[in-house]
Design an enzyme around this catalytic site. Structure first.
Site, mmCIF file in Angstrom:
data_model
loop_
_atom_site.group_PDB
_atom_site.id
_atom_site.type_symbol
_atom_site.label_atom_id
_atom_site.label_comp_id
_atom_site.label_asym_id
_atom_site.label_seq_id
_atom_site.Cartn_x
_atom_site.Cartn_y
_atom_site.Cartn_z
ATOM 1 N N VAL A 1 -19.435 15.058 14.474
ATOM 2 C CA VAL A 1 -19.873 14.010 15.399
ATOM 3 C C VAL A 1 -19.777 12.679 14.667
ATOM 4 O O VAL A 1 -20.303 12.530 13.554
ATOM 5 C CB VAL A 1 -21.300 14.284 15.911
ATOM 6 C CG1 VAL A 1 -21.873 13.067 16.641
ATOM 7 C CG2 VAL A 1 -21.278 15.496 16.836
ATOM 8 N N HIS B 1 -41.587 23.470 -0.370
ATOM 9 C CA HIS B 1 -40.172 23.416 -0.010
ATOM 10 C C HIS B 1 -40.072 23.217 1.505
ATOM 11 O O HIS B 1 -41.010 23.533 2.231
ATOM 12 C CB HIS B 1 -39.483 24.674 -0.505
ATOM 13 C CG HIS B 1 -39.649 24.835 -1.997
ATOM 14 N ND1 HIS B 1 -38.611 24.729 -2.872
ATOM 15 C CD2 HIS B 1 -40.764 25.027 -2.744
ATOM 16 C CE1 HIS B 1 -39.071 24.867 -4.119
ATOM 17 N NE2 HIS B 1 -40.373 25.050 -4.067
ATOM 18 N N HIS C 1 -35.285 18.091 -1.272
ATOM 19 C CA HIS C 1 -36.174 18.040 -0.112
ATOM 20 C C HIS C 1 -36.300 16.640 0.488
ATOM 21 O O HIS C 1 -37.415 16.168 0.722
ATOM 22 C CB HIS C 1 -37.568 18.567 -0.494
ATOM 23 C CG HIS C 1 -37.557 19.978 -1.008
ATOM 24 N ND1 HIS C 1 -38.449 20.468 -1.920
ATOM 25 C CD2 HIS C 1 -36.732 21.016 -0.704
ATOM 26 C CE1 HIS C 1 -38.194 21.740 -2.173
ATOM 27 N NE2 HIS C 1 -37.144 22.100 -1.447
#
Ligand SMILES: Cc1cc2nc3c(=O)[nH]c(=O)nc-3n(C[C@H](O)[C@H](O)[C@H](O)COP(=O)(O)OP(=O)(O)OC[C@H]3O[C@@H](n4cnc5c(N)ncnc54)[C@H](O)[C@@H]3O)c2cc1C
Ligand SMILES: *[C@@H]1O[C@H](CO)[C@@H](O)[C@H](O)[C@H]1NC(C)=O
Ligand SMILES: *[C@@H]1O[C@H](CO)[C@@H](O)[C@H](O)[C@H]1NC(C)=O
Ligand SMILES: *[C@@H]1O[C@H](CO)[C@@H](O)[C@H](O)[C@H]1NC(C)=O
Ligand SMILES: *[C@@H]1O[C@H](CO)[C@@H](O)[C@H](O)[C@H]1NC(C)=O
Ligand SMILES: *[C@@H]1O[C@H](CO)[C@@H](O)[C@H](O)[C@H]1NC(C)=O
Length: 589
Positions: free
Chosen positions: A263, A568, A524
């Site tokens: 996209v 996490h 993260h």
């Protein structure tokens, strides 16, 4: 890593039945989708599954990355180190980090069916109850409270026995877990012979500093626990593409997934004072451009880097930054790409007397070949998991300098500041104890920006590591916590000497220098399209994850977290997607 590479040729590609998965948009006959989901990672996979469970919704998932079905490096959990820097990685790098001697760090993200869940380290951690309660309080939406998310944690999790059928009693509290959800979760199938028992011994030797926590996923993670993994009963990685988008769901007539398709922009479907944006522009691998409109909503699940990048190229962002690039501003939303937050981490090492090759990270090619043969024949052994069987979560001391000087960025008393990842390792013939300290409540904030109007150019990623003095001070204290852990009596006769970049760093100045020279990401990133209360002057999405100032567009991925959870991030993203799907279904049925 290089040892792993040597073994690449030995890997046999498993043959799995290929369910309907398109490789190009020109294979699709009819574009009458209700929902178009961009990205097939933790967020996109889960939301697409739940929406397509409604028979009269037709759903398309568009994924830029490669097929992962049957790829053995992805299926075998212990081979995860092969995937960073592979063809399944977007291979992003950060801009030079002033807090880290101006180095640019590698910044892996899954370029894969399954997104980053296809390449991640399979740790299952929910974070703390305070983390979710803070989301509820900053957004004013009690639906984000930990207790209210309980059904979504359960919808996500399918606890199974480990592939070895080892007795795992006492390693988690069964009532806190679901056996009926989508992503398989298991206690370690394989346990290290020295590091695991000695870690547990530390919890009895130093119960005040490192108490045993019978289950870190209760909402109260502090202490040392057994780690659960997103691994199934066959010893295989369980991830977005094998669970939520597994073959039994790809065969739904109202769910299509197209991979190898990127996209590039979102386009205005109807203009007006509140524009409707549910049209996407997408580029196939062969260079053909398609424009597709969803009749109900477009859902951006391209992740903390991909989502703000797409928004900015679509003219949704800070007008002052878009205009100089020649991008027409559709919606002035200055928070897009801002407030990127990531946890910062360093590893410490000690030499051990271990002679057990399986207590050494399978870093030896001979041992790795044996381990792979064992995985193939019995689905057991060291490659069924990672060798870090335990995590420790700890708050800084009440009289910590970091807290005294800079305040407490944690979400509350049940949220840790520091995570310890405890594992055996090996360097050449030398066996190691590796303990990683991570600041799981970082105060630094960075950004994702663009510097051209070409959507194929890489974004500028700036986690701004250690830009907040809290993070540096907390990491200095984290190094001390790791040392307290690794010098406990429980390690006597096993740990012999410190090694690695921290070995000789005793005074604060040299610890600080070692941190600045060695700290990095634990993968993260969050916050780059954060949710805020509907009337806040900042933020990108409302608490129901609809993008502010437009209609037709939602964001369902890690970018919406206003603060990272103290752990996490895959489980929190799955849970965000489960709740998002329930809100979307409520709206449209
Ligand atoms: C190396 C590594 C190790 C990790 N280890 C752990 C762990 O042990 N435990 C844990 O809990 N978490 C771990 N994580 C983090 C966890 O995997 C992520 O937090 C989670 O996958 C984020 O989900 P997401 O949906 O936001 O993004 P992703 O899972 O990254 O999915 C985003 C998807 O969007 C696609 N996409 C992006 N841009 C476009 C575009 N323009 N067009 C089409 N598609 C696009 C991407 O290709 C990708 O498939 C790790 C991550 C990495 C990278
Ligand atoms: C990432 O880099 C590796 C090594 O150079 C390369 O093989 C791979 O194709 C790259 N990934 C992508 C998505 O381009
Ligand atoms: C990092 O780069 C900036 C800008 O170029 C410079 O001012 C600074 O001194 C550099 N810092 C280090 C540690 O090299
Ligand atoms: C970043 O987040 C904080 C709240 O944590 C908010 O006050 C600030 O306005 C945000 N900045 C931007 C640019 O969105
Ligand atoms: C690798 O493992 C083999 C088999 O256990 C052993 O003989 C060899 O010494 C090991 N090599 C190293 C460098 O540890
Ligand atoms: C630490 O210092 C000692 C003495 O200077 C040196 O011999 C040793 O190699 C150093 N260790 C590391 C890991 O740098």
């Amino acid at each position: 890593m290089s040892l792993f590479s040597l073994l690449r040729n030995l890997l046999v590609i498993a043959s799995v039945s290929q369910a309907a998965l398109f490789t190009s948009l020109d294979q699709i006959k009819q574009f009458d989708y209700d929902f178009i989901v961009v990205g097939s990672g933790a967020g996109g996979g889960a939301v697409a599954n739940r929406l397509s469970a409604v028979k009269n919704f037709k759903v398309l998932v568009i994924e830029a990355g490669l097929n992962t079905q049957g790829v053995q490096d992805i299926i075998v959990p212990g081979l995860a180190p092969l995937l960073v820097g592979s063809k399944f990685d977007w291979n992003f790098t950060t801009v030079p980090q002033p807090g880290l001697n101006n180095v640019s760090l590698g910044y892996p993200r899954g370029f894969a069916f399954g997104g980053s869940t296809a390449i991640n380290d399979i740790f299952y951690t929910r974070g703390s109850e305070d983390d979710y309660n803070r989301w509820a309080s900053v957004t004013g939406d009690s639906g984000w409270k930990f207790e209210n998310l309980h059904p979504f944690f359960f919808a996500n999790e399918k606890l199974v026995p480990p592939s070895s059928n080892r007795n795992v009693k006492g390693e988690f509290i069964p009532s806190l877990h679901s056996t009926t959800g989508m992503v398989s979760v298991s206690a370690p199938s394989f346990v290290t012979s020295q590091v695991s028992p000695r870690t547990l011994e530390v919890t009895t030797e130093l119960p005040n500093e490192f108490p045993f926590n019978p289950d870190m996923n209760s909402g109260k993670p502090i202490g040392v626990s057994w780690l659960l993994y997103t691994v199934d009963h066959q010893g295989q990685r369980s991830y977005s593409a094998s669970s939520y988008l597994g073959p039994q769901f790809l065969s739904r007539p109202n769910l299509d997934v197209v991979i190898n398709t990127r996209v590039t922009r979102l386009l205005t479907t109807h203009s007006g004072s509140v524009p409707t944006i549910r049209t996407v522009q997408a580029l196939t691998a062969s260079g053909e451009t398609f424009t597709l409109t969803a009749s109900k909503e477009v859902i951006l699940s391209a992740g903390s880097i991909g989502t703000p990048t797409i928004l900015l190229h679509s003219g949704i962002g800070d007008a002052n930054e878009l205009n100089p690039l020649g991008i027409k501003t559709i919606v002035n939303l200055p928070s897009v790409g801002k407030n990127l937050s990531d946890q910062v981490s360093v590893g410490l090492s000690w030499i051990t007397t271990s002679t057990d090759p399986t207590d050494g990270d399978t870093a030896n090619t001979t041992e790795l070949a044996l381990a792979l043969a064992q995985w193939e024949s019995t689905r057991t052994g060291p490659l069924t998991t990672h060798l870090n069987n335990h995590l420790g979560f700890k708050r800084l001391n009440a009289n910590s300098e970091a807290l005294k000087l800079f305040g407490d960025p944690s979400a509350g008393p049940n949220s840790p500041h520091i995570e310890l990842v405890i594992s055996p390792g090996q360097s050449g013939a030398t066996h190691l104890l590796n303990v990683r300290a991570t600041v799981v409540t970082p105060a630094s904030r960075g950004s994702v920006t663009i510097n051209s109007n070409n959507p194929l150019d890489k974004p500028l990623i700036n986690p701004n590591f250690l830009s907040s003095p809290f993070d540096l001070e907390a990491l200095i204290e984290g190094v001390q916590i790791v040392r307290d852990f690794a010098t406990a009596k429980a390690w006597n006769g096993f740990v012999t000497a410190a090694t690695g970049p921290f070995a000789n760093a005793t005074d604060t100045a040299s610890i600080k220098a070692a941190i600045q020279a060695n700290a990095g990401t634990v993968f993260h990133p969050v916050g780059s399209a954060a949710m805020s209360s509907p009337n806040a002057q900042f933020g990108v999405v409302n608490p129901d994850l609809t993008v502010k100032k437009v209609t037709g567009l939602r964001i369902v991925d890690a970018s919406i977290m206003p603060f990272v959870t103290a752990g996490h991030t895959q489980v929190p993203v799955y849970v965000i997607a489960e709740r998002a799907a329930s809100l979307i279904i409520q709206k449209w049925t």
